[in-house]
Design an enzyme around this catalytic site. Structure first.
Site, PDB file in Angstrom:
ATOM      1  N   GLU A 127      -5.461   9.367   9.265  1.00 11.87           N
ATOM      2  CA  GLU A 127      -3.873   8.823   9.810  1.00 11.87           C
ATOM      3  C   GLU A 127      -4.106   9.600  11.109  1.00 11.87           C
ATOM      4  OE1 GLU A 127      -0.618   9.105   6.551  1.00 11.87           O
ATOM      5  OE2 GLU A 127      -1.796   7.163   5.996  1.00 11.87           O
ATOM      6  N   CYS A 159     -10.925   3.517  -0.776  1.00 10.47           N
ATOM      7  CA  CYS A 159      -9.875   3.587  -0.223  1.00 10.47           C
ATOM      8  C   CYS A 159      -9.909   2.931   0.561  1.00 10.47           C
ATOM      9  CB  CYS A 159      -9.410   4.947  -0.686  1.00 10.47           C
ATOM     10  SG  CYS A 159      -7.494   5.413   1.329  1.00 10.47           S
ATOM     11  N   ASP A 191       0.925  -1.349   0.347  1.00 10.33           N
ATOM     12  CA  ASP A 191      -0.046   0.102   0.112  1.00 10.33           C
ATOM     13  C   ASP A 191       0.731   1.374  -0.024  1.00 10.33           C
ATOM     14  OD1 ASP A 191      -2.473   1.246   0.057  1.00 10.33           O
ATOM     15  OD2 ASP A 191      -1.787   1.981   2.496  1.00 10.33           O
ATOM     16  N   SER A 192       0.256   2.212  -0.655  1.00 10.19           N
ATOM     17  CA  SER A 192       1.282   3.649  -0.569  1.00 10.19           C
ATOM     18  C   SER A 192       1.233   4.285   1.634  1.00 10.19           C
ATOM     19  CB  SER A 192       0.248   4.547  -0.721  1.00 10.19           C
ATOM     20  OG  SER A 192      -0.843   4.976  -0.372  1.00 10.19           O
ATOM     21  N   HIS A 209      -8.035   3.538   3.386  1.00  7.37           N
ATOM     22  CA  HIS A 209      -8.378   3.873   4.693  1.00  7.37           C
ATOM     23  C   HIS A 209     -10.010   3.971   5.334  1.00  7.37           C
ATOM     24  CE1 HIS A 209      -4.006   5.065   3.347  1.00  7.37           C
ATOM     25  NE2 HIS A 209      -4.200   5.989   5.359  1.00  7.37           N
TER      26      HIS A 209
END
Length: 272
Positions: free
Chosen positions: A154, A188, A12-13, A190
């Site tokens: 995040e 996404c 993942d990024s 997240h």
């Protein structure tokens, strides 16, 4: 059946792909899994497609150095930009997170009014919209880029009671509520942490977790495959990042909902 003891590779990024890792771990406890989070170059969602492809190739080559048997791109942006390229270039199965989420959304939607929320790069590629139109020719797709969702998650801010979360979900999702979508793809990895906030903003809409759908597809593919691990194998977890291990270790449990249970190492991804 099931003899292949090699690991599954996941990248993942950053750290959001751990939501997909969580689903894989639950479904495939006997599989070894190696996770790479490109935390030094996050976010991918505002990068050019060429840059995302370059990063994804490096990530894949790093994981291939462990002789993984299968690769999951646990990142919607990288799935949109690089999935077909990596599938052509690599000699192992490569999964993304767009196809199975699209299939699930098409299955769930009754009104054929489907919302897609994702990073700007994923939205600009229209991968979900195009696939949904193939699956449901009469579908109406409402796309919304949500550039601030990743940074707030995040920072550990995803509670539906958080004023900032409320402001952003209202700004991004009010048009979908007004459009009466009955299904929303969380485009996404997240975004599953924002599930409660999104559900509160768009009551009644079915929410499709793209990472979870990909994990289910992989589990189904492995079930009757020569690639499956022995049923008595005890799966292990290893984690690699391209930036601070301490920050990753501090935040990982928030995404996994359980302790890491494996080592975290920093690597120089640019060397791959």
């Amino acid at each position: 059946m099931g003899k292949d003891t090699r690991a599954i590779g996941v990248f993942d990024s950053g750290i959001g792909g751990l939501t997909a890792m969580r689903e894989l771990t639950a479904l495939l406890p006997n599989e070894h899994i190696i996770y790479f989070g490109d935390t030094g170059r996050v976010p991918y969602g505002t990068r050019s497609r060429e840059t995302i492809i370059h990063y994804s190739r490096q990530n894949a080559h790093f994981l291939k150095s462990f002789d993984v048997k299968l690769l999951l791109i646990a990142c919607n942006t990288a799935s949109y930009a690089a999935l077909s390229i990596l599938q052509d270039e690599l000699d192992i199965p490569v999964y993304g997170v767009i196809e199975d989420a699209s299939l699930r959304a098409a299955e769930l939607s009754r009104s054929h009014r489907i919302g897609v929320i994702a990073t700007p790069a994923t939205i600009s590629g229209h991968s979900y919209r195009d696939r949904l139109h193939q699956l449901l020719p009469d579908v109406e797709v409402f796309e919304q880029a949500c550039p601030l969702f990743v940074p707030i998650v995040e920072q550990g801010r995803f509670s539906p009671e958080d004023p900032l979360v409320q402001i952003l979900t209202e700004e991004y999702l009010a048009p979908m509520r007004e459009a009466k979508v009955d299904t929303i793809i969380l485009g996404c990895t997240h975004y599953p942490l924002l599930t409660d906030a999104i559900a509160a903003c768009v009551p009644g809409a079915a929410l499709v977790n793209s990472g979870a759908e990909a994990a289910r597809a992989i589990a189904a593919a492995l079930q009757n495959s020569d690639l499956a691990a022995p049923v008595d194998q005890v799966g292990t977890r290893r984690y690699f990042v391209s930036d601070s291990t301490a920050q990753f270790e501090q935040n990982a449990a928030m995404y996994l909902r359980y302790p890491l249970g494996g080592s975290v190492e920093r690597i120089e991804i640019e060397s791959y």
